[in-house]
Structure formats: structure tokens, C-alpha cells
Motif scaffolding. Structure first.
Motif, short mmCIF file in Angstrom:
data_model
loop_
_atom_site.label_atom_id
_atom_site.label_comp_id
_atom_site.label_asym_id
_atom_site.label_seq_id
_atom_site.Cartn_x
_atom_site.Cartn_y
_atom_site.Cartn_z
N CYS A 108 7.80 -5.30 3.57
CA CYS A 108 6.46 -4.69 3.52
C CYS A 108 5.73 -5.01 4.83
O CYS A 108 5.23 -6.12 5.01
CB CYS A 108 5.67 -5.22 2.34
SG CYS A 108 3.98 -4.59 2.33
N CYS A 111 1.80 -6.48 4.75
CA CYS A 111 1.42 -7.89 4.61
C CYS A 111 2.44 -8.80 5.28
O CYS A 111 2.36 -10.02 5.15
CB CYS A 111 1.28 -8.26 3.13
SG CYS A 111 2.83 -8.18 2.24
N CYS A 122 -1.76 -7.83 -1.53
CA CYS A 122 -1.22 -6.59 -0.97
C CYS A 122 -0.71 -5.68 -2.11
O CYS A 122 -0.44 -6.14 -3.21
CB CYS A 122 -0.08 -6.94 -0.02
SG CYS A 122 0.72 -5.52 0.71
N CYS A 124 2.15 -4.46 -2.46
CA CYS A 124 3.49 -4.85 -2.94
C CYS A 124 3.37 -5.98 -3.96
O CYS A 124 4.14 -6.06 -4.91
CB CYS A 124 4.40 -5.22 -1.78
SG CYS A 124 3.89 -6.66 -0.85
#
Ligand SMILES: [Zn+2]
Length: 328
Positions: A108, A111, A122, A124
Motif C-alpha cells: 500500500c 501508508c 489508512c 488498507c
């Protein structure tokens, strides 16, 4: 509902692990490249020496007096640095590697696999949180028993047996076109005709291929959305966001909750939002299309008929027949 400390720690540990793996991957790439393209090592050493020089100049050269000198020194260094970086990238791509092969890469990039952007969780992280809270507990246990490999027509009556191949074909089509078409389904038919079972079959296939799947009964779903305000409100809003964004949302048993103006408008808002984001949804209900329209309004119904595949389940309750055959 919120995460227990144990669940939170498990998520954070998975981020630590990801970061470690990213670092390991970078080290391995570096070793590989230094071996094959020794010139890259020289370039990297030159880049790091120049970067140090740049930082030193930035802090040691007087800012006000001789400003022009300072600027020209720094500009000169910046030019040299970018020329070296370009040279390094050119060497890598010429040898068939991506230009960023030696950089740290992240699952990701938002972040950088830390789970947080500043003090905010975040996307995710929220996705993971939603998975733990709303799907895994139920789905993991059920899906080991209810999937395409355990699907059997033995419990169906003749009429159902004749109708099932077409239903299964629609389910298979749904999975096959999931990534490209972003399809949605409405399962309708009497209680106990296999709607939830087939929903589970689809959920398992999609989870196995790495998609995020969230399952709610209609009752849980509206209860979740009716919670507003309070100290958790900010977190809830973020969670709603992650929920609306899951690859597949399953709303089971629509019509069993107490439908009212709130649930009707919430349902419309959610279906609409997911359609706009091109996210797939499976709805299942024991209601006939006519009753569904009467309860959830014309607006919701036409949203569904315009972009959902309607799948009809027929026959009598399988669960009752299973019980009878067991007691015989
Ligand atoms: Zn992230």
C-alpha cells in the motif's frame, strides 16, 4: 463493534512483517544487481556521497549573505544528482529491469505499509478491520462446509433439480466476469431453497482469489448503519467508507428486518453508491419481486432491475426435507 487488543495487535504485526519483507526484497534486489551490473554500485555510492554534500551545504552555507553563491552551489549539486539517478535508471532498464527495481516498494503506497497516514488509519487498515469484524468470523467456518465442491442436488425436488443448472450457470458467470463486468445479483425465492448456500459458494471462490467480501444479514446491516454519534462516530464513518468499498457486499435475508423509511433510504443510498463505484453486490430475499418493490419502494427496485441479474429460486424448503429424511 470494535477490534479487541489481540485483533489490533495481529493487524499491526502483519504490517511489521510486510515492512520487513519489503526491506528484504530490496536487499535481495540490490545484491542481484551489484553482481550483474557493478557500475550501479559505483553510481549509488556517488549518489549517496553527493547527497551528503548537498545536506552539508544546505546547513553550513550562510543563507542571507552570498545567497546567490549558495543557490548556484545547490543547483549544481541537484543537477549532478539527477544526472546520476538518470544514468542508474537507464542502466537498469537497458538490462531489462524496472527503473525502480532498487527502491523500496509497498503493498500500500498510501501508508507505506504502516497502516496509518499521520494519526488516521489508512484505507488498507480499515479494509482489514472490516474483514475481521464482519466477515471472517462467520464466513471462515461456514465456507469450509458450503462451497461448490460440497454442492449436491440430492436434497432438491424434481422441479428444483431441473431449475438448478441455470442458477448455477448464472453464479459461475458472476464469478467469471467479476473483475471485468463488476456484476450484481438479486437472489429471490422462498425460504430454504439454497440462496444462502449459493451465496456462500460465490463468497468462497472470490475470497480464495484474493477479493474482499463482506457478509451481513439485513438485520445486522441496518443495525450497523443506525448507530450514529457517540465517541466512536469518527471511526464508524471511516468504517462505512471501507465497507462501501469492499469488492463484494452480500446482504442476506432482506425483508426479515423491520423495514422503515430509514432502512429504505439507507438501502437506496448504499446500492447507489456501490453502483457508482462499480462494486458488486449480492442481495438475497424471500420476498417476491412485487413484495420487494412494495416494501423497498419503486426507486430501489428500479435501481436493482436496471443493473442486477435476477435469479429465481423455486421449490419447497430444503432444510425441512433434510430434517424429515434424517428422522426417517
Ligand atoms: Zn495503507
Amino acid at each position: 463493534m470494535s477490534l479487541t487488543n489481540k485483533q489490533y495487535d495481529a493487524i499491526m504485526r502483519s504490517y511489521d512483517r510486510r515492512q520487513y519483507l519489503n526491506y528484504r526484497r530490496q536487499c535481495m534486489h540490490r545484491e542481484e544487481i551489484y553482481e550483474k551490473l557493478p557500475k550501479i554500485r559505483e553510481l549509488e555510492e556517488a549518489i549517496s556521497a553527493l547527497s551528503v554534500q548537498q545536506a552539508e551545504k544546505l546547513y553550513t552555507l550562510p543563507q542571507k549573505t552570498g545567497g546567490e553563491d549558495r543557490e548556484s552551489v545547490l543547483t549544481d549539486l541537484r543537477c549532478k544528482l539527477s544526472a546520476l539517478r538518470r544514468e542508474k535508471e537507464a542502466l537498469l532498464t537497458k538490462a531489462g529491469y524496472p527503473a525502480d527495481y532498487l527502491e523500496l516498494t509497498y503493498a500500500c503506497p498510501d501508508c507505506k505499509d504502516t497502516g496509518y497516514i499521520g494519526r488516521k488509519k489508512c484505507r488498507c487498515f480499515l479494509k482489514e478491520e472490516i474483514q475481521i469484524l464482519y466477515s471472517s468470523s462467520r464466513l471462515q467456518t461456514v465456507l469450509s462446509e458450503e462451497n461448490f465442491s460440497t454442492l449436491s442436488f440430492d436434497v432438491y425436488d424434481d422441479e428444483q433439480k431441473a431449475a438448478m443448472p441455470a442458477v448455477i450457470r448464472k453464479c459461475r458467470d458472476f464469478i467469471r466476469t467479476f473483475d471485468t463486468e463488476k456484476p450484481s445479483l438479486l437472489f429471490y425465492g422462498p425460504v430454504g431453497t439454497g440462496k444462502t448456500f449459493l451465496t456462500n459458494c460465490i463468497a468462497k471462490e472470490l475470497l480464495d482469489s484474493g477479493h474482499s467480501v463482506i457478509y451481513f444479514t439485513a438485520f445486522q446491516f441496518f443495525e450497523h448503519f443506525s448507530v450514529t454519534g457517540g465517541p466512536e462516530a469518527g471511526g464508524l464513518e471511516q468504517r462505512h467508507e471501507a465497507l462501501l468499498d469492499s469488492d463484494l457486499l452480500i446482504l442476506d435475508d432482506l425483508g426479515t428486518e423491520m423495514a422503515n423509511t430509514f432502512t429504505v433510504s439507507k438501502l437506496f443510498q448504499i446500492l447507489n453508491e456501490r453502483a457508482l463505484r462499480r462494486r458488486s453486490t449480492i442481495l438475497s430475499t424471500n420476498l417476491s419481486p412485487k413484495d420487494f418493490r412494495d416494501i423497498y419502494s419503486e426507486r430501489v427496485f428500479s435501481r436493482i432491475t436496471s443493473c442486477y441479474t435476477l435469479v429465481k429460486f423455486i421449490g419447497s424448503d430444503i432444510r425441512i426435507r433434510k430434517k424429515i429424511s434424517r428422522s426417517l
